[in-house]
Design a protein around this motif. Structure first.
Motif, PDB file in Angstrom:
ATOM      1  N   GLN A   1      16.902  16.660  11.113  1.00 11.76           N
ATOM      2  CA  GLN A   1      17.460  15.510  10.311  1.00 11.76           C
ATOM      3  C   GLN A   1      16.439  15.140   9.234  1.00 11.76           C
ATOM      4  O   GLN A   1      16.509  14.823   7.932  1.00 11.76           O
ATOM      5  CB  GLN A   1      17.949  14.357  11.088  1.00 11.76           C
TER       6      GLN A   1
ATOM      7  N   LEU B   1      16.176  17.652   6.257  1.00  9.61           N
ATOM      8  CA  LEU B   1      17.159  17.626   5.409  1.00  9.61           C
ATOM      9  C   LEU B   1      16.827  16.613   4.239  1.00  9.61           C
ATOM     10  O   LEU B   1      16.154  15.844   4.212  1.00  9.61           O
ATOM     11  CB  LEU B   1      18.642  17.108   5.909  1.00  9.61           C
TER      12      LEU B   1
ATOM     13  N   ASN C   1      22.491  12.066   2.112  1.00  8.80           N
ATOM     14  CA  ASN C   1      23.752  11.746   2.622  1.00  8.80           C
ATOM     15  C   ASN C   1      24.893  11.759   1.911  1.00  8.80           C
ATOM     16  O   ASN C   1      25.726  10.611   1.847  1.00  8.80           O
ATOM     17  CB  ASN C   1      23.491  10.243   3.231  1.00  8.80           C
TER      18      ASN C   1
ATOM     19  N   CYS D   1      23.224  13.012   6.743  1.00 14.37           N
ATOM     20  CA  CYS D   1      22.456  14.098   7.226  1.00 14.37           C
ATOM     21  C   CYS D   1      22.495  14.124   8.727  1.00 14.37           C
ATOM     22  O   CYS D   1      22.232  15.181   9.506  1.00 14.37           O
ATOM     23  CB  CYS D   1      21.120  13.803   6.765  1.00 14.37           C
TER      24      CYS D   1
ATOM     25  N   CYS E   1      24.597  23.035   2.716  1.00 10.95           N
ATOM     26  CA  CYS E   1      23.779  21.967   2.209  1.00 10.95           C
ATOM     27  C   CYS E   1      22.957  22.281   0.984  1.00 10.95           C
ATOM     28  O   CYS E   1      21.894  23.163   1.141  1.00 10.95           O
ATOM     29  CB  CYS E   1      22.826  21.426   3.394  1.00 10.95           C
TER      30      CYS E   1
ATOM     31  N   THR F   1      19.214  20.480   0.283  1.00 11.55           N
ATOM     32  CA  THR F   1      18.147  20.544   0.888  1.00 11.55           C
ATOM     33  C   THR F   1      17.264  21.693   0.449  1.00 11.55           C
ATOM     34  O   THR F   1      17.719  22.874   0.191  1.00 11.55           O
ATOM     35  CB  THR F   1      18.276  21.010   2.461  1.00 11.55           C
TER      36      THR F   1
ATOM     37  N   CYS G   1      24.044  18.644  -4.398  1.00  9.85           N
ATOM     38  CA  CYS G   1      24.908  18.099  -3.217  1.00  9.85           C
ATOM     39  C   CYS G   1      26.277  18.822  -3.364  1.00  9.85           C
ATOM     40  O   CYS G   1      26.889  19.164  -2.505  1.00  9.85           O
ATOM     41  CB  CYS G   1      25.156  17.069  -3.332  1.00  9.85           C
TER      42      CYS G   1
END
Length: 264
Positions: free
Chosen positions: A43, A46, A50, A59, A76, A79, A175
């Motif tokens: 977490q 990442l 969110n 996340c 994802c 990231t 994202c």
């Protein structure tokens, strides 16, 4: 009235409360499900956006799904590649995508495109698209309603003066929320190293495009002909760029008669 008779029940209840509280405290510590340290570590690696684009609430939920093997790190986009590599090492993943991407809007229409009717309704693209596929004569074109901007949590998506969606690369966290939200599917990911991209999504023949949009691809094929690296191919009336071959010379963008191929 005997004072002891009055206080005794209260003393007993308080004592029982203290005893049960102590028992519950001990049991909660003994029976507590300890969080997997890998989840915390992942977490922290990442992006922290969110955004939910991966299909999970945030996340932390995504990190839990990664550890349990229910999620794919490639979903994802927010990231960084560097942190993805660290996550892959933690999870002993041997293969994952190492390609950085950026989001672009593949449309050059907006005010340059004819309208097929006067739309009166919610300006949101999804609402507009429900009415005969949208009011634009180009079935592939941006509706300019700002659905992309509405879902973007980083203020990277907006509608420009030509009523076309655009992405601010410096704000975009990649994202993918705008990509998924666009009803016309014209927001796409391309390699972050790309120097040019095709700013049109219309697969119709040149004459048909020219009748409705002054800035649409006319499928002339000039971009493919002049590319010294053979990185451009005309497929279904629209150029496709092979970014493994493209060296970013910009010739295709310079020669494109409708400025569909755009330099980044």
């Amino acid at each position: 009235m005997n004072l002891l008779n009055v206080l005794l029940p209260a003393i007993i209840l308080i004592s029982l409360a203290i005893i049960f509280s102590a028992i519950l405290a001990v049991l909660s510590e003994k029976l507590a499900v300890k969080e997997n340290e890998k989840i915390k570590e992942i977490q922290s690696l990442l992006s922290g956006a969110n955004c939910g684009a991966c299909g999970y609430a945030g996340c932390k939920s995504f990190a839990e799904a990664l550890v349990s093997g229910k999620a794919d790190i490639n979903t994802c986009n927010a990231t960084s590649i560097e942190n993805k590599k660290k996550i892959a090492e933690i999870l002993n993943i041997t293969s994952f995508s190492t390609n950085e991407t950026i989001a672009v809007v593949a449309c050059n229409g907006g005010n340059n495109t004819e309208n097929k009717f006067d739309y009166q309704g919610f300006t949101d693209c999804k609402s507009a698209a429900l009415v005969s596929g949208g009011y634009k004569a180009c079935a592939y074109g941006c509706l300019g309603g700002g659905t992309c901007a509405n879902v973007c949590n980083s203020d990277a998506a907006s509608i420009n003066c030509q009523n076309i969606g655009e992405i601010n690369r410096s704000l975009c966290v990649k994202c993918g929320l705008c990509v998924n939200a666009c009803p016309k599917r014209i927001i796409k990911f391309i390699p972050a190293s790309a120097k040019v991209y095709v700013k049109c999504s219309n697969h119709n023949k040149g004459a048909a495009v020219k009748n409705i949009c002054s800035k649409g691809c006319i499928a002339c094929g000039l971009c493919a002909k002049i590319c010294p690296e053979n990185a451009v191919t005309l497929i279904d009336n629209l150029p496709e760029i092979d970014y493994t071959k493209c060296v970013g010379c910009g010739l295709c963008a310079q020669k494109c008669p409708t400025e569909v191929i755009t330099q980044l």
